[in-house]
Design a protein around this motif. Structure first.
Motif, PDB file in Angstrom:
ATOM      1  N   GLY A  54       7.702 -15.420  -5.209  1.00 29.58           N
ATOM      2  CA  GLY A  54       7.073 -14.614  -3.328  1.00 29.58           C
ATOM      3  C   GLY A  54       7.680 -12.742  -3.242  1.00 29.58           C
ATOM      4  N   TRP A  55       8.775 -12.055  -3.386  1.00 34.81           N
ATOM      5  CA  TRP A  55       8.913 -11.071  -3.523  1.00 34.81           C
ATOM      6  C   TRP A  55       7.739 -10.289  -4.282  1.00 34.81           C
ATOM      7  N   LEU A  56       6.718 -10.961  -5.288  1.00 35.18           N
ATOM      8  CA  LEU A  56       5.396 -10.513  -5.324  1.00 35.18           C
ATOM      9  C   LEU A  56       4.001  -9.968  -4.863  1.00 35.18           C
ATOM     10  N   LEU A  57       4.356 -11.400  -3.689  1.00 33.32           N
ATOM     11  CA  LEU A  57       3.218 -11.012  -2.266  1.00 33.32           C
ATOM     12  C   LEU A  57       4.090  -9.913  -1.591  1.00 33.32           C
ATOM     13  N   GLU A  58       5.442 -10.366  -1.363  1.00 27.50           N
ATOM     14  CA  GLU A  58       6.203  -9.621  -0.349  1.00 27.50           C
ATOM     15  C   GLU A  58       5.999  -7.984  -1.159  1.00 27.50           C
ATOM     16  N   GLY A  59       5.710  -7.154  -1.979  1.00 29.18           N
ATOM     17  CA  GLY A  59       5.286  -6.563  -2.159  1.00 29.18           C
ATOM     18  C   GLY A  59       3.611  -5.998  -2.196  1.00 29.18           C
ATOM     19  N   ALA A  60       2.695  -6.882  -2.079  1.00 31.07           N
ATOM     20  CA  ALA A  60       1.280  -6.800  -2.281  1.00 31.07           C
ATOM     21  C   ALA A  60       0.587  -6.971  -0.522  1.00 31.07           C
ATOM     22  N   ARG A  61       1.679  -7.545   0.086  1.00 26.74           N
ATOM     23  CA  ARG A  61       1.955  -7.098   1.804  1.00 26.74           C
ATOM     24  C   ARG A  61       2.304  -5.812   1.555  1.00 26.74           C
ATOM     25  N   SER A  62       3.065  -4.737   1.171  1.00 29.45           N
ATOM     26  CA  SER A  62       3.727  -3.701   1.544  1.00 29.45           C
ATOM     27  C   SER A  62       2.441  -3.133   1.412  1.00 29.45           C
ATOM     28  N   CYS A  63       1.781  -2.889   0.033  1.00 27.40           N
ATOM     29  CA  CYS A  63       1.180  -2.464  -0.368  1.00 27.40           C
ATOM     30  C   CYS A  63      -0.091  -1.906   0.205  1.00 27.40           C
ATOM     31  N   VAL A  64      -0.193  -3.565   0.899  1.00 20.97           N
ATOM     32  CA  VAL A  64      -1.648  -3.211   1.587  1.00 20.97           C
ATOM     33  C   VAL A  64      -2.192  -2.628   3.080  1.00 20.97           C
ATOM     34  N   ARG A  65      -0.281  -2.984   3.379  1.00 23.87           N
ATOM     35  CA  ARG A  65       0.069  -2.097   4.623  1.00 23.87           C
ATOM     36  C   ARG A  65      -0.613  -0.492   4.661  1.00 23.87           C
ATOM     37  N   LEU A  66       0.359  -0.218   3.956  1.00 25.49           N
ATOM     38  CA  LEU A  66       0.052   1.271   3.897  1.00 25.49           C
ATOM     39  C   LEU A  66      -1.691   1.693   2.868  1.00 25.49           C
ATOM     40  N   SER A  67      -2.153   0.700   2.549  1.00 26.78           N
ATOM     41  CA  SER A  67      -3.137   0.833   2.608  1.00 26.78           C
ATOM     42  C   SER A  67      -4.254   1.271   3.220  1.00 26.78           C
ATOM     43  N   GLU A  68      -3.831   0.333   4.927  1.00 28.11           N
ATOM     44  CA  GLU A  68      -4.210   0.187   5.805  1.00 28.11           C
ATOM     45  C   GLU A  68      -4.045   1.148   6.904  1.00 28.11           C
ATOM     46  N   LYS A  69      -2.816   1.697   6.567  1.00 24.96           N
ATOM     47  CA  LYS A  69      -2.349   3.162   7.586  1.00 24.96           C
ATOM     48  C   LYS A  69      -2.587   3.993   6.449  1.00 24.96           C
ATOM     49  N   ALA A  70      -2.868   4.234   5.787  1.00 27.12           N
ATOM     50  CA  ALA A  70      -2.576   5.604   4.354  1.00 27.12           C
ATOM     51  C   ALA A  70      -3.516   6.634   5.358  1.00 27.12           C
ATOM     52  N   SER A  71      -5.289   6.314   5.721  1.00 25.40           N
ATOM     53  CA  SER A  71      -5.873   7.300   5.900  1.00 25.40           C
ATOM     54  C   SER A  71      -4.988   9.302   7.304  1.00 25.40           C
ATOM     55  N   GLY A  72      -3.711   8.485   7.968  1.00 29.57           N
ATOM     56  CA  GLY A  72      -3.015   9.261   8.351  1.00 29.57           C
ATOM     57  C   GLY A  72      -2.693  10.439   7.680  1.00 29.57           C
ATOM     58  N   LEU A  73      -1.880   9.901   6.212  1.00 29.38           N
ATOM     59  CA  LEU A  73      -0.941   9.710   5.623  1.00 29.38           C
ATOM     60  C   LEU A  73      -1.062  10.385   4.324  1.00 29.38           C
ATOM     61  N   MET A  74      -2.646  10.805   4.440  1.00 27.75           N
ATOM     62  CA  MET A  74      -3.078  11.281   2.639  1.00 27.75           C
ATOM     63  C   MET A  74      -2.790  12.875   2.646  1.00 27.75           C
ATOM     64  N   SER A  75      -3.062  12.964   1.181  1.00 25.21           N
ATOM     65  CA  SER A  75      -3.260  14.234   0.928  1.00 25.21           C
ATOM     66  C   SER A  75      -5.043  15.396   1.620  1.00 25.21           C
ATOM     67  N   GLU A  76      -4.719  16.489   2.476  1.00 24.85           N
ATOM     68  CA  GLU A  76      -6.269  16.469   2.454  1.00 24.85           C
ATOM     69  C   GLU A  76      -7.007  17.344   2.194  1.00 24.85           C
ATOM     70  N   ASP A  77      -6.437  17.841   0.196  1.00 25.44           N
ATOM     71  CA  ASP A  77      -7.074  17.950  -0.872  1.00 25.44           C
ATOM     72  C   ASP A  77      -7.847  17.038  -1.718  1.00 25.44           C
ATOM     73  N   VAL A  78      -7.259  15.524  -1.459  1.00 26.17           N
ATOM     74  CA  VAL A  78      -8.291  14.717  -1.940  1.00 26.17           C
ATOM     75  C   VAL A  78      -9.137  14.173  -0.857  1.00 26.17           C
ATOM     76  N   ILE A  79     -10.302  14.268  -1.994  1.00 24.17           N
ATOM     77  CA  ILE A  79     -11.254  13.865  -1.538  1.00 24.17           C
ATOM     78  C   ILE A  79     -11.075  12.083  -0.942  1.00 24.17           C
ATOM     79  N   ASP A  80     -11.910  12.265  -0.022  1.00 24.23           N
ATOM     80  CA  ASP A  80     -11.472  11.003   1.319  1.00 24.23           C
ATOM     81  C   ASP A  80     -13.239  10.369   0.983  1.00 24.23           C
ATOM     82  N   PHE A  81     -13.219   9.000   0.316  1.00 26.44           N
ATOM     83  CA  PHE A  81     -14.073   8.309   0.882  1.00 26.44           C
ATOM     84  C   PHE A  81     -14.845   7.538   1.858  1.00 26.44           C
ATOM     85  N   ALA A  82     -14.110   7.984   2.583  1.00 27.50           N
ATOM     86  CA  ALA A  82     -14.545   6.823   3.974  1.00 27.50           C
ATOM     87  C   ALA A  82     -15.377   6.922   4.695  1.00 27.50           C
ATOM     88  N   TRP A  83     -16.349   8.167   4.113  1.00 27.91           N
ATOM     89  CA  TRP A  83     -17.683   8.350   4.500  1.00 27.91           C
ATOM     90  C   TRP A  83     -18.975   7.027   3.941  1.00 27.91           C
TER      91      TRP A  83
END
Length: 429
Positions: A194-223
């Motif tokens: 179950g810890w693999l699923l718990e860890g995966a969910r934390s990774c997913v949450r970061l991926s969903e919230k990361a737009s305001g956290l990521m480096s401004e120097d890296v190309i963003d593919f949101a567009w």
């Protein structure tokens, strides 16, 4: 049904190689070793010497640290020594206070922290030696990022370590073939994973919230994801992985589960698998099994390519994504094996030039290749063999890759370190 011993071995490897980490695992490992030595020393350090293998040093040089734009293993070691909380493991840098950060920056700037390249060690290796007014303490981590093999005070062992120095346990997987690995992965009890699923969910949450956290120097593919011409779920998943890795490499202290000792690979493996599982409507048990396959295949590839080497870890992560994606789409063992083979043929040769912000773009490449190959393999009726790095079997392909990795690619580490920070590349005494 697999051999019960195989399942126990694989479960132990998964637990060792898939730990929680708040920032890049190499500076976190340096901090952990320093914290263990500081806890043993029992007095303020007046100097800190850090000895690192090439792969660990390379990854610790450019990865971001929490709450500061400054980077480097000197600061990580100082933070760990000031924290003196080894029980935090690889989450140690996510718990530093503002006062500790200020003191660590001052300590690192005072030339009291010295980093050495330990040329005689390969793979995962780090040693921190702390000198106080009255005592000297040291802690050694090797083979995996949390495996403390020696703790000493004034040259004498201070405690019995849980694991003795040994060659990497991952090497046992080189004695297996792919069907044996898959059988062991599928035979593991879901209730113990179950810890693999718990860890995966934390990774997913970061991926969903990361737009305001990521480096401004890296190309963003949101567009790209919002473009009428490229609005596809796979591109959107790759973009979220890219953002999460960028945020993490910028020093955002977000807990993620590692894969093969790497938080970035944990993100690469977790987010696509969770996305495909959700798209296909898989229940929790099947999702955990898919995550187990992805992590296991990544370890399988790393057994040949090395835990930290000059080959990008995204290659193994992409192979894990491909295998898990194919399995979730009811692919056969042969189709899964073909997916892994074609990922290796496509991505092998992508080098690791250190953990840093642009790992985000390599993560995008790995995710796109893994998801597309895994999905396409389900419709594959044949195989490509004996071309380039591809051998007649997956085992032969991995053996070829290991030979190329050890004979050619890993030799680039010395040149890489000379380019990145030549003053660190003098031999240790």
């Amino acid at each position: 049904m697999s051999n019960p011993t195989d399942s126990r071995v694989l479960e132990a490897l998964l637990k060792e190689q898939s730990a929680w980490a708040s920032v890049c695992t190499e500076p976190a490992m340096v901090a952990l070793a320093a914290a263990k030595a500081a806890h043993t020393l029992g007095e303020p350090p007046v100097s800190i010497d850090v000895y690192l293998s090439a792969g660990v040093l390379k990854n610790a040089l450019s990865a971001g640290l929490p709450h500061t734009a400054k980077k480097g293993p000197e600061i990580a070691a100082a933070l760990g020594a000031l924290s003196a909380q080894p029980e935090l493991g690889l989450t140690i840098l996510g718990n530093v206070t503002e006062t500790q950060l200020d003191e660590a920056l001052e300590l690192a700037a005072s030339s009291k922290v010295t980093v050495h390249w330990a040329r005689e060690h390969e793979g995962v290796y780090g040693k921190c030696v702390l000198k106080g007014a009255n005592h000297v303490a040291e802690a050694v981590i090797e083979h995996s990022h949390t495996n403390i093999t020696r703790v000493a005070l004034d040259g004498r062992l201070a405690e019995a370590c849980a694991t003795e120095a040994r060659r990497s346990d991952l090497q046992v997987l080189r004695e297996w073939d792919f069907p044996r690995l898959l059988a062991a992965a599928l035979d593991l009890s879901v209730s113990r994973l179950g810890w693999l699923l718990e860890g995966a969910r934390s990774c997913v949450r970061l991926s969903e919230k990361a737009s305001g956290l990521m480096s401004e120097d890296v190309i963003d593919f949101a567009w790209v994801c919002s473009s009428d011409s490229c609005e596809t779920p796979i591109v959107e998943v790759a973009n979220r992985v890219s953002r999460a890795i960028s945020a993490r490499m910028s020093g955002v202290p977000w807990p993620v589960v590692t894969s093969g000792g790497s938080g970035n690979q944990g993100i690469m493996v977790s987010v696509p698998v969770m996305s495909v599982a959700k798209h296909l409507g898989l229940d929790e048990e099947l999702t955990i099994r898919a995550l187990t396959i992805a992590h296991s295949v990544n370890l399988f590839v790393k057994a040949y390519m090395g835990e930290v080497s000059c080959s990008c870890g995204g290659v193994g992560a992409a192979a894990g994504i491909a295998a898990a994606t194919c399995w979730m789409r009811n692919g056969t063992v042969e189709q899964m094996e073909e997916a892994v083979s074609q990922v290796l043929a496509s991505l092998f040769g992508m080098i690791c030039d250190g953990a840093k912000a642009t790992c985000a773009l390599k993560g995008t490449t790995s995710v796109l290749t893994g998801m597309l190959t895994g999905s396409g393999a389900c419709r594959c009726r044949g195989s490509i063999r004996d071309q380039g790095v591809l051998g007649k079997t997956l085992d032969e392909t991995l053996t070829r890759i290991a030979a190329l990795n050890e004979g050619v690619i890993n030799k680039a580490d010395e040149l890489m370190l000379n380019l990145m920070r030549p003053e660190t590349t003098t031999p240790t005494q």
